[in-house]
Design a protein around this motif. Sequence first.
Motif, PDB file in Angstrom:
ATOM      1  N   LYS A 162     -14.766 -58.883  -4.215  1.00 53.61           N
ATOM      2  CA  LYS A 162     -15.760 -58.606  -3.209  1.00 53.61           C
ATOM      3  C   LYS A 162     -15.116 -58.526  -1.858  1.00 53.61           C
ATOM      4  CE  LYS A 162     -19.755 -60.596  -5.317  1.00 53.61           C
ATOM      5  NZ  LYS A 162     -20.858 -61.534  -5.101  1.00 53.61           N
ATOM      6  N   GLU A 163     -15.618 -57.663  -1.151  1.00 51.97           N
ATOM      7  CA  GLU A 163     -15.127 -57.574   0.183  1.00 51.97           C
ATOM      8  C   GLU A 163     -16.295 -57.561   1.091  1.00 51.97           C
ATOM      9  OE1 GLU A 163     -12.743 -54.660   3.046  1.00 51.97           O
ATOM     10  OE2 GLU A 163     -13.418 -54.096   1.086  1.00 51.97           O
ATOM     11  N   PRO A 164     -16.157 -58.202   2.137  1.00 52.30           N
ATOM     12  CA  PRO A 164     -17.256 -58.247   3.068  1.00 52.30           C
ATOM     13  C   PRO A 164     -17.430 -56.905   3.673  1.00 52.30           C
ATOM     14  CG  PRO A 164     -15.339 -59.346   3.829  1.00 52.30           C
ATOM     15  CD  PRO A 164     -15.069 -58.917   2.442  1.00 52.30           C
ATOM     16  N   ALA A 165     -18.565 -56.449   3.566  1.00 59.07           N
ATOM     17  CA  ALA A 165     -18.794 -55.167   4.161  1.00 59.07           C
ATOM     18  C   ALA A 165     -19.091 -55.335   5.607  1.00 59.07           C
ATOM     19  CB  ALA A 165     -19.969 -54.523   3.505  1.00 59.07           C
ATOM     20  N   HIS A 166     -19.706 -56.382   5.876  1.00 61.58           N
ATOM     21  CA  HIS A 166     -20.193 -56.515   7.228  1.00 61.58           C
ATOM     22  C   HIS A 166     -19.336 -57.383   8.068  1.00 61.58           C
ATOM     23  CE1 HIS A 166     -23.622 -54.434   6.110  1.00 61.58           C
ATOM     24  NE2 HIS A 166     -23.789 -55.240   5.095  1.00 61.58           N
ATOM     25  N   GLY A 167     -18.462 -57.987   7.461  1.00 63.79           N
ATOM     26  CA  GLY A 167     -17.671 -58.905   8.241  1.00 63.79           C
ATOM     27  C   GLY A 167     -17.208 -58.186   9.448  1.00 63.79           C
ATOM     28  N   GLU A 168     -17.240 -58.850  10.497  1.00 62.25           N
ATOM     29  CA  GLU A 168     -16.854 -58.175  11.704  1.00 62.25           C
ATOM     30  C   GLU A 168     -15.462 -57.675  11.569  1.00 62.25           C
ATOM     31  OE1 GLU A 168     -17.308 -60.983  14.554  1.00 62.25           O
ATOM     32  OE2 GLU A 168     -19.464 -60.897  14.598  1.00 62.25           O
ATOM     33  N   GLY A 169     -14.684 -58.583  11.131  1.00 59.43           N
ATOM     34  CA  GLY A 169     -13.318 -58.215  11.013  1.00 59.43           C
ATOM     35  C   GLY A 169     -13.175 -57.211   9.928  1.00 59.43           C
ATOM     36  N   SER A 170     -13.995 -57.342   9.002  1.00 56.72           N
ATOM     37  CA  SER A 170     -13.833 -56.508   7.855  1.00 56.72           C
ATOM     38  C   SER A 170     -13.872 -55.070   8.244  1.00 56.72           C
ATOM     39  CB  SER A 170     -14.937 -56.765   6.863  1.00 56.72           C
ATOM     40  OG  SER A 170     -16.133 -56.353   7.438  1.00 56.72           O
ATOM     41  N   ARG A 171     -14.660 -54.795   9.146  1.00 60.30           N
ATOM     42  CA  ARG A 171     -14.783 -53.427   9.468  1.00 60.30           C
ATOM     43  C   ARG A 171     -13.539 -52.859   9.930  1.00 60.30           C
ATOM     44  NH1 ARG A 171     -19.416 -51.413  10.685  1.00 60.30           N
ATOM     45  NH2 ARG A 171     -20.279 -50.872  10.373  1.00 60.30           N
ATOM     46  N   ILE A 185     -15.907 -50.710   0.479  1.00 52.23           N
ATOM     47  CA  ILE A 185     -16.287 -51.153  -0.842  1.00 52.23           C
ATOM     48  C   ILE A 185     -16.713 -52.593  -0.755  1.00 52.23           C
ATOM     49  CG2 ILE A 185     -15.489 -51.698  -3.112  1.00 52.23           C
ATOM     50  CD1 ILE A 185     -13.521 -49.411  -2.795  1.00 52.23           C
ATOM     51  N   THR A 186     -17.834 -52.801  -1.160  1.00 54.94           N
ATOM     52  CA  THR A 186     -18.316 -54.169  -1.089  1.00 54.94           C
ATOM     53  C   THR A 186     -18.189 -54.863  -2.422  1.00 54.94           C
ATOM     54  OG1 THR A 186     -20.519 -53.457  -1.639  1.00 54.94           O
ATOM     55  CG2 THR A 186     -19.941 -53.584   0.672  1.00 54.94           C
ATOM     56  N   GLU A 187     -18.122 -54.081  -3.410  1.00 54.49           N
ATOM     57  CA  GLU A 187     -18.060 -54.717  -4.697  1.00 54.49           C
ATOM     58  C   GLU A 187     -17.543 -53.780  -5.757  1.00 54.49           C
ATOM     59  OE1 GLU A 187     -21.550 -56.818  -5.343  1.00 54.49           O
ATOM     60  OE2 GLU A 187     -21.418 -56.628  -7.477  1.00 54.49           O
ATOM     61  N   ILE A 188     -16.728 -54.304  -6.559  1.00 53.27           N
ATOM     62  CA  ILE A 188     -16.215 -53.480  -7.640  1.00 53.27           C
ATOM     63  C   ILE A 188     -16.276 -54.245  -8.938  1.00 53.27           C
ATOM     64  CG2 ILE A 188     -14.244 -52.315  -8.592  1.00 53.27           C
ATOM     65  CD1 ILE A 188     -13.241 -51.958  -5.762  1.00 53.27           C
ATOM     66  N   ILE A 189     -16.721 -53.601  -9.894  1.00 50.05           N
ATOM     67  CA  ILE A 189     -16.784 -54.262 -11.192  1.00 50.05           C
ATOM     68  C   ILE A 189     -16.033 -53.430 -12.216  1.00 50.05           C
ATOM     69  CG2 ILE A 189     -18.260 -55.018 -13.035  1.00 50.05           C
ATOM     70  CD1 ILE A 189     -20.489 -55.180 -10.942  1.00 50.05           C
ATOM     71  N   TYR A 190     -15.149 -54.071 -12.860  1.00 54.68           N
ATOM     72  CA  TYR A 190     -14.445 -53.372 -13.915  1.00 54.68           C
ATOM     73  C   TYR A 190     -14.954 -53.856 -15.237  1.00 54.68           C
ATOM     74  CZ  TYR A 190     -11.037 -51.431 -10.813  1.00 54.68           C
ATOM     75  OH  TYR A 190     -10.424 -50.701  -9.839  1.00 54.68           O
ATOM     76  N   LYS A 191     -15.119 -52.925 -16.066  1.00 56.83           N
ATOM     77  CA  LYS A 191     -15.570 -53.294 -17.375  1.00 56.83           C
ATOM     78  C   LYS A 191     -14.640 -52.742 -18.394  1.00 56.83           C
ATOM     79  CE  LYS A 191     -19.823 -53.572 -19.184  1.00 56.83           C
ATOM     80  NZ  LYS A 191     -21.158 -53.177 -19.319  1.00 56.83           N
ATOM     81  N   GLY A 192     -14.090 -53.581 -19.130  1.00 56.78           N
ATOM     82  CA  GLY A 192     -13.224 -53.099 -20.184  1.00 56.78           C
ATOM     83  C   GLY A 192     -11.784 -53.010 -19.749  1.00 56.78           C
ATOM     84  N   VAL A 193     -10.987 -52.778 -20.691  1.00 55.19           N
ATOM     85  CA  VAL A 193      -9.567 -52.692 -20.426  1.00 55.19           C
ATOM     86  C   VAL A 193      -9.058 -51.338 -20.841  1.00 55.19           C
ATOM     87  CG1 VAL A 193      -7.332 -53.525 -21.051  1.00 55.19           C
ATOM     88  CG2 VAL A 193      -9.253 -55.083 -20.792  1.00 55.19           C
TER      89      VAL A 193
END
Length: 699
Positions: free
Chosen positions: A260-269, A336-344
């Motif tokens: 997860k990455e902060p989308a809104h984090g000030e710094g994040s931007r 990107i606020t969120e990434i989900i990987y499914k499977g290998v």
Amino acid sequence: MQAAMDEHDDHDPTTPVEGGQKGVSAADFNDEPAIGTAPGECGGGGRGGGGGDSMRGSIAERRAVKCGFRAEKISPVGSPVVVVVEEEEECPAAFVMIPPGMSPTALLDSPIFLPNSQLSPTTGSFSLPHISHEHSIASTLNPVNEDRGENAGSVFRLKPHEVLDSLPDFSSLENKVSSPCNLAQRPDVDYQALFTVDLPLDFEFSAEFSEENTAKNCAVDSVNDVKVSNILIVNDNCGNMQMRCCSDRDGDKSSSLVLKEPAHGEGSRTHNLFEGDLKETNPPLGMVRTSEDGYNWRKYGQKQVKGSEYPRSYYKCTNPNCQVKKVVERSYDGQITEIIYKGVHSHPKPQPTRRPLAGSALPFDEVLEKSEGGGLVWRKIEDTLKDIKLGCEWRTDCLERTSSASGVTELSEPLSPPTQGKSSVGAFESSETPELSSTLATSHDENDDGVTQRSMSLGEEAYDEESQSKRRKTESSILESNLASRADREPPGKHNHEVPASRNNNHVNLSSGSTAANAQLPFALSRNTHIPKPETQIQDVAPRFGRKQPESHNEYLLRPSFLGSFSNEMKFASPSLYLMKFPPLQNPYASFGVTPRTGSIDTILPDFPMSLPWSLPTSTNISLAGFDYNTNDGKPIGPVQSFLSGQQLKENNMRFLRPKLEQKDDNLHDACLPTVDHANASSSSSSSLYHQVMGNFPS
DNA sequence: AGCCTTTGACCAGCG
DNA sequence: TCGCTGGTCAAAGGC
Ligand SMILES: [Zn+2]
């Protein structure tokens, strides 16, 4: 349903467009969707059902996380790192705080996820022989597992009190990390406990980590046991990016890893990891455009999910035989606020070199740098590495990288264990066997854009070849020009090396009979999974990466580099779930800022895969976060062990300070470094090293 | 031509 | 049974 989705399609400012990025969207998490293009995310609609179950669960967890679930705190850059362990019944997950400088991709590839043979399959804890610590987290964790028995999967129950007061050291992390992965493998694992560790490592990776890699690592065993696993990369609102490896407790056998990455984090931007990828424009300096995780993805849907703040994009691996999917949630600004990987992935990564085309997937590992003119320029890591060779210092602030003296490790040829003569950037090799070379190759690939090709092992090259042949054609000209300089590069051509161990590791299933190639295992071994040969210690720790022990369980090693990369915080929660947070403000892509502690060389290991400078000049001490290497013999010193072994850690009281702040001088590290409670001598030695290493962090 | 994204519609689980 | 929901399908279109 759809209505919601659309709103944001075009939201992406940076977006280039979509359409087709011809080829390749190698999306890694950064670039997930077409790199550079922050593809709109609005799409699809849908009803539900389907496969969403696993996803849902993870989402819920993510939500929890985003919302502050856990007391974990996101420390602003420079703030002390705090480790928080919490128990979460519902959302067993491991949380890793990703340092600002680390990109999700890098993170995934990071050592953390290295399969660790050391890990006890059953317990999920590291089994370093000599290391045992009463207070080790592992110990804490083990009980649960033990209760359940091997099959039971390990359940980690960290009691808050156990952790909160004590800050884990790397070894702890390792344990945590690995454990989770191991657990993930096990279908029946019930991950109930969640613990988080915040690492204050100061240097940042410029290297690329692939999510898959991470996943792979996690999935090593999962291949055997787990059908599906998920990797989630999520941006919490707090401005941190989190990555989780999740497995379904239900027996779903799925595990996932979330970032997860902060989308809104000030710094994040400003410093958002993804931002760079998403936006070709103005990415933060030092940011690596590891747009790729090395795989090609095709977006097959987009939808605004109710619980999600942003639309989710659904991607499938383009490999026909691969069913890996990922879900990317992006903020409107393209982060990107969120990434989900499914499977290998059941196949090797497509050859990296192939995606350099502009507009399309970003070539791997590009770093944003200031041009002489002051402008920002994307530069390939390869080039960067060259610089590094010259002796560069990467600043954690990501904003600047200065070249300083030293010589250094050649990444391109680099860091190889003495025996091998090759170095792997960021990869550890456990043995001299081919794997090593593979590893090296892999590393190179990433850094070099395929100088040594990332191996496609086990005949899967064919796949890549075919699938990408077209791409290559178009790109070939470009690549060639780029590659021309490299002697070792061969045309779209034969590998001059053996199958990379990394591949093997990555795809255990390939090598191991037990695995099902098609099985959707959540975690793939990272291509960097190899531990440098060097040695004993390491070997002890992770002797068997590579094909030799494909069957090994999902063992995750924290890669030193990885760990070191975390500037901010790492959290590991339940085995199955890893959550990484990327603190805002620091450039995720920032390269590692490794500063020489003693004036000796010291290298800068820019790239994640970087790994250990095994090939550093003799007599030089390389200090990476958490690692100390004695270049003389190429052996890692204590810290590595502690790291790798994880067992050493156990220290209840660990305190991490952010390296940056801390590493003002050698002495500092003591203060800053996690305080390790050395229960036993073995651990103590490690820790000492650790401290040393830590001390090396650039301030 | 091929690959990818977009996007509305559909599927299927769940309450 | 209905509606909600999340994931997926697949046509259309772009590059
Ligand atoms: Zn795949």
